[in-house]
Design an enzyme around this catalytic site. Sequence first.
Site, PDB file in Angstrom:
ATOM      1  N   LYS A   1     -24.677  78.707  14.627  1.00 53.34           N
ATOM      2  CA  LYS A   1     -22.843  78.570  15.115  1.00 53.34           C
ATOM      3  C   LYS A   1     -22.196  78.682  13.524  1.00 53.34           C
ATOM      4  CE  LYS A   1     -21.258  73.416  15.031  1.00 53.34           C
ATOM      5  NZ  LYS A   1     -22.318  71.993  14.940  1.00 53.34           N
TER       6      LYS A   1
ATOM      7  N   ARG B   1     -13.452  67.381  18.843  1.00 50.61           N
ATOM      8  CA  ARG B   1     -13.043  65.987  18.338  1.00 50.61           C
ATOM      9  C   ARG B   1     -12.003  64.727  18.959  1.00 50.61           C
ATOM     10  NH1 ARG B   1     -12.832  69.601  13.712  1.00 50.61           N
ATOM     11  NH2 ARG B   1     -14.020  70.092  14.263  1.00 50.61           N
TER      12      ARG B   1
ATOM     13  N   LYS C   1     -23.392  79.398  18.941  1.00 47.53           N
ATOM     14  CA  LYS C   1     -22.361  78.955  19.802  1.00 47.53           C
ATOM     15  C   LYS C   1     -20.701  79.538  18.810  1.00 47.53           C
ATOM     16  CE  LYS C   1     -20.877  73.888  19.539  1.00 47.53           C
ATOM     17  NZ  LYS C   1     -21.395  72.499  18.335  1.00 47.53           N
TER      18      LYS C   1
HETATM   19  C1  PBG Z   1     -21.085  69.254  15.458  1.00 44.50           C
HETATM   20  C2  PBG Z   1     -20.860  69.691  17.096  1.00 44.50           C
HETATM   21  C3  PBG Z   1     -19.895  70.315  17.193  1.00 44.50           C
HETATM   22  C4  PBG Z   1     -19.747  70.904  19.103  1.00 44.50           C
HETATM   23  C5  PBG Z   1     -20.662  70.372  19.249  1.00 44.50           C
HETATM   24  N1  PBG Z   1     -21.215  69.450  18.086  1.00 44.50           N
HETATM   25  C6  PBG Z   1     -18.597  70.137  16.246  1.00 44.50           C
HETATM   26  C7  PBG Z   1     -18.052  70.464  14.739  1.00 44.50           C
HETATM   27  O1  PBG Z   1     -18.932  71.744  14.589  1.00 44.50           O
HETATM   28  O2  PBG Z   1     -17.370  70.672  14.489  1.00 44.50           O
HETATM   29  C8  PBG Z   1     -18.608  70.789  19.503  1.00 44.50           C
HETATM   30  C9  PBG Z   1     -18.949  71.261  20.464  1.00 44.50           C
HETATM   31  C10 PBG Z   1     -17.460  72.064  21.152  1.00 44.50           C
HETATM   32  O3  PBG Z   1     -16.882  71.955  20.784  1.00 44.50           O
HETATM   33  O4  PBG Z   1     -18.083  71.989  23.486  1.00 44.50           O
HETATM   34  N2  PBG Z   1     -21.959  67.622  15.651  1.00 44.50           N
END
Ligand code: PBG
Length: 324
Positions: free
Chosen positions: A193, A203, A245
């Site tokens: 990630k 957000r 991701k």
């Molecule tokens: C963190 C989390 C995030 C996303 C999924 N789980 C945000 C981040 O890591 O800043 C983002 C998913 C998306 O942008 O579709 N729990």
Amino acid sequence: MIRPRRLRSSYQMREMVAETTLLPQHLIQPVFVREGLTGTREIAGMPGVLQHTEESYLDYLEELVVAKVPSVMFFAVPELRDELGSEAYNPDGILTRVVRSTRERFGDSLVIIADLCLDEFTSHGHCGVLDNNGVVDNDATLELYCKMAEVLSEAGAHMLGTSGMMDGQVGAIRKSLDSADHVDVGILAYAAKYASAFYGPFRNAVESELDGDRKTYQQDYRNRKESLREVELDIEQGADIVMVKPAMSYLDIVADVAKNSSVPVAAYVVSGEYAMVEAAAAAGLIDRLPVIFEMLYSVRRAGAQIICTYWALEIAREIESRKF
Ligand code: PBG
């Protein structure tokens, strides 16, 4: 003469030689449930994606089942946030309630994945708790992740989506699940990630305001080899599925991971990737559905077995309706 065009000469010919498939079974639908909401609310920047109420998401899940989408990934938005993200491991907190009601109503007819991370629940918006210097404290966070894993498993989650990028999180959670008799609860590890600006609209979805960034725990997008290390560690520690991701700007990573992983590989087409397509389509710049299909097929072609996408329900329906 050798003529590659022969294999492209008709629809049926192209169907016959197509290497890649995209079926409802490949999709995970993320769902947002907001505590205290009286009506559904569309998320800014993500047209078509809703914050659900504690009632409305259940009807939405019925639609997923009908469309043969096998899995849902839950994110919950709590009313209260604090430094330690206490609502995340409150046995009666919003995410736990959602998982419990879903399991009661749907049993095993949906694979219920609960996001396991603190960022929706902390007042500072980080994925873990902070030490005295304001840095995310890895090992203190692991203890809270284990508590969260316990309550979500107790509530009936089939899988936990470990999205926090703390070192050792998969191993710690696996160990605590096993010792609490939750041996059947799986781990979908966000293994690779990246710290990405493509998470922007998410957000809004979870109403989280982050001070700073996540660069001390999420990966640096200049690095490729590091993903193999992360994936290897997560598999060693007991990940049942590994996820990459974001997806679209990271297809090289998806391909590397698919080649090297001994467990199924998923990829997450994230909020910013969704938002760009929707905005471009709304402006009349691209043809929406063909672009979505091309994107999702490219993620499958790169080697992801499973795709987590906000388009899951719509695309599953679309796939079914195109069958003849
Ligand atoms: C963190 C989390 C995030 C996303 C999924 N789980 C945000 C981040 O890591 O800043 C983002 C998913 C998306 O942008 O579709 N729990």
